[in-house]
Design a protein around this motif. Structure first.
Motif, mmCIF file in Angstrom:
data_model
loop_
_atom_site.group_PDB
_atom_site.id
_atom_site.type_symbol
_atom_site.label_atom_id
_atom_site.label_comp_id
_atom_site.label_asym_id
_atom_site.label_seq_id
_atom_site.Cartn_x
_atom_site.Cartn_y
_atom_site.Cartn_z
ATOM 1 N N TRP A 94 34.507 56.262 73.359
ATOM 2 C CA TRP A 94 35.717 56.778 73.992
ATOM 3 C C TRP A 94 36.821 55.730 73.961
ATOM 4 O O TRP A 94 36.583 54.555 73.691
ATOM 5 C CB TRP A 94 35.437 57.187 75.441
ATOM 6 N N GLU A 95 38.034 56.200 74.241
ATOM 7 C CA GLU A 95 39.177 55.312 74.400
ATOM 8 C C GLU A 95 39.547 55.252 75.875
ATOM 9 O O GLU A 95 39.418 56.237 76.595
ATOM 10 C CB GLU A 95 40.373 55.811 73.589
ATOM 11 N N ALA A 96 40.013 54.086 76.320
ATOM 12 C CA ALA A 96 40.391 53.910 77.723
ATOM 13 C C ALA A 96 41.518 54.862 78.096
ATOM 14 O O ALA A 96 42.278 55.318 77.232
ATOM 15 C CB ALA A 96 40.827 52.464 77.968
ATOM 16 N N PRO A 97 41.647 55.196 79.379
ATOM 17 C CA PRO A 97 42.739 56.078 79.809
ATOM 18 C C PRO A 97 44.099 55.492 79.433
ATOM 19 O O PRO A 97 44.283 54.276 79.436
ATOM 20 C CB PRO A 97 42.570 56.136 81.341
ATOM 21 N N ARG A 98 45.028 56.359 79.115
ATOM 22 C CA ARG A 98 46.383 55.897 78.800
ATOM 23 C C ARG A 98 47.027 55.258 80.022
ATOM 24 O O ARG A 98 47.784 54.308 79.908
ATOM 25 C CB ARG A 98 47.229 57.075 78.313
ATOM 26 N N LEU A 99 46.719 55.784 81.213
ATOM 27 C CA LEU A 99 47.232 55.240 82.474
ATOM 28 C C LEU A 99 46.056 54.820 83.345
ATOM 29 O O LEU A 99 45.148 55.625 83.584
ATOM 30 C CB LEU A 99 48.082 56.287 83.210
ATOM 31 N N ASP A 100 46.069 53.572 83.805
ATOM 32 C CA ASP A 100 44.956 53.099 84.643
ATOM 33 C C ASP A 100 45.185 53.371 86.126
ATOM 34 O O ASP A 100 44.360 53.010 86.956
ATOM 35 C CB ASP A 100 44.695 51.617 84.412
#
Length: 306
Positions: free
Chosen positions: A190-196
């Motif tokens: 997966w890719e990390a969330p665009r907004l943390d």
């Protein structure tokens, strides 16, 4: 006789009443008697000098004796800075400068704040924000007048406001998997969330369950990974009537969990019959101790999404 107009002179020159810092008003003291009042906002050093009042009626003009105005030096105190965090949906207070004589102006990201029921200045000049939104994230400026050590001056306080929220949804890629001897070998990435959400990701929550051909759902199995990983490999023993395995992944921060990213893979394939060659391929494994022995199993390389 009634006075028809009143104006003011500064050092024998007419005052520019188009300047918003200057305001001329008249006050009726009694019948036929009026007083002119000049108000100067945010006095500057150039405002010092001699002021006189001119009263006009149809018979002519009368000028009052001049009055001298002195403007004390106006200094700028050092700026203050701060940083605060407020959760989305909560009520937050952005403090101005303690013990300020008056609060002159509030700005956000360089623009004057438009006060409303949601954005209000408190009795001591602080800014109160109801039901904080993501758009409230930014740099707040408070301009205030101070009186310190016998000197008047102005000071600015800059407060960086971060709005905390749950993370956005991580991007779960299409799972890579194979099925061997009723075991699904699955590789998730997966890719990390665009907004943390304004705060660090603490972990990823991974869950999976079986979905039968009749849409019967099994209980979730779950695990967590550390925030620096973006992949996870798992071996899952396939239930007899399972049609697919459903996966979910959520990002977790100190505010809460993101919405789920969902993927599914099909596993409803008979392992006792040879599959059609045009649809699948077989893996052939030879026993190193006896090359004549072969183990054949179905291998599915690409999964599918719901």
């Amino acid at each position: 006789l009634p006075i028809s107009s009143i104006s003011f002179l500064h050092d024998s020159s007419s005052i520019d009443t188009g300047n918003p810092r200057y305001r001329v008003a008249t006050v009726d003291l009694k019948a036929g008697v009026r007083k002119g009042v000049l108000t100067i906002s945010k006095a500057e050093s150039d405002d010092a000098g001699t002021y006189s009042c001119l009263a006009n009626n149809k018979h002519g003009t009368a000028t009052s004796p001049g009055g001298k105005l002195s403007v004390e030096p106006h200094i700028k105190f050092p700026s203050y800075s701060a940083a605060i965090s407020i959760e989305r949906g909560a009520t937050g207070v952005v403090p101005c400068i303690l013990n300020a004589t008056s609060i002159e102006e509030w700005k956000i990201n360089g623009s004057a704040i438009q006060f409303s029921n949601r954005l209000r200045k408190t009795s001591n000049g602080d800014l109160r924000i109801e039901n904080v939104e993501l758009s409230d994230w930014g740099e707040y400026e408070c301009w205030a007048l101070l009186f310190e050590k016998g000197v008047y001056g102005e000071a600015k306080k800059i407060t960086r406001v971060t709005v905390l929220d749950k993370p956005s949804v991580p991007l779960l890629r299409l799972p890579q998997f194979s099925v061997e001897n009723s075991i699904a070998l699955v590789s998730l990435s997966w890719e990390a969330p665009r907004l943390d959400g304004g705060t660090s990701i603490l972990a990823y929550l991974i869950r999976w369950r079986f979905v039968s051909d009749g849409d019967k759902l099994s209980n979730w199995t779950q695990t967590t990974t550390d925030p620096y990983k973006n992949s996870y490999d798992v071996s899952i023993e396939i239930e007899a009537d399972a049609g697919s395995i459903q996966f979910k992944i959520e990002a977790v921060n100190e505010v809460g969990r993101s919405e789920s990213a969902v993927r599914s893979i099909p596993v409803n394939i008979s392992l006792t019959e040879s599959p059609p060659l045009e649809l699948t391929r077989q893996q052939i494994r030879r026993d190193p101790s006896d090359p004549s022995k072969e183990t054949r199993s179905l291998a599915i390389i690409i999964g599918s999404a719901l």
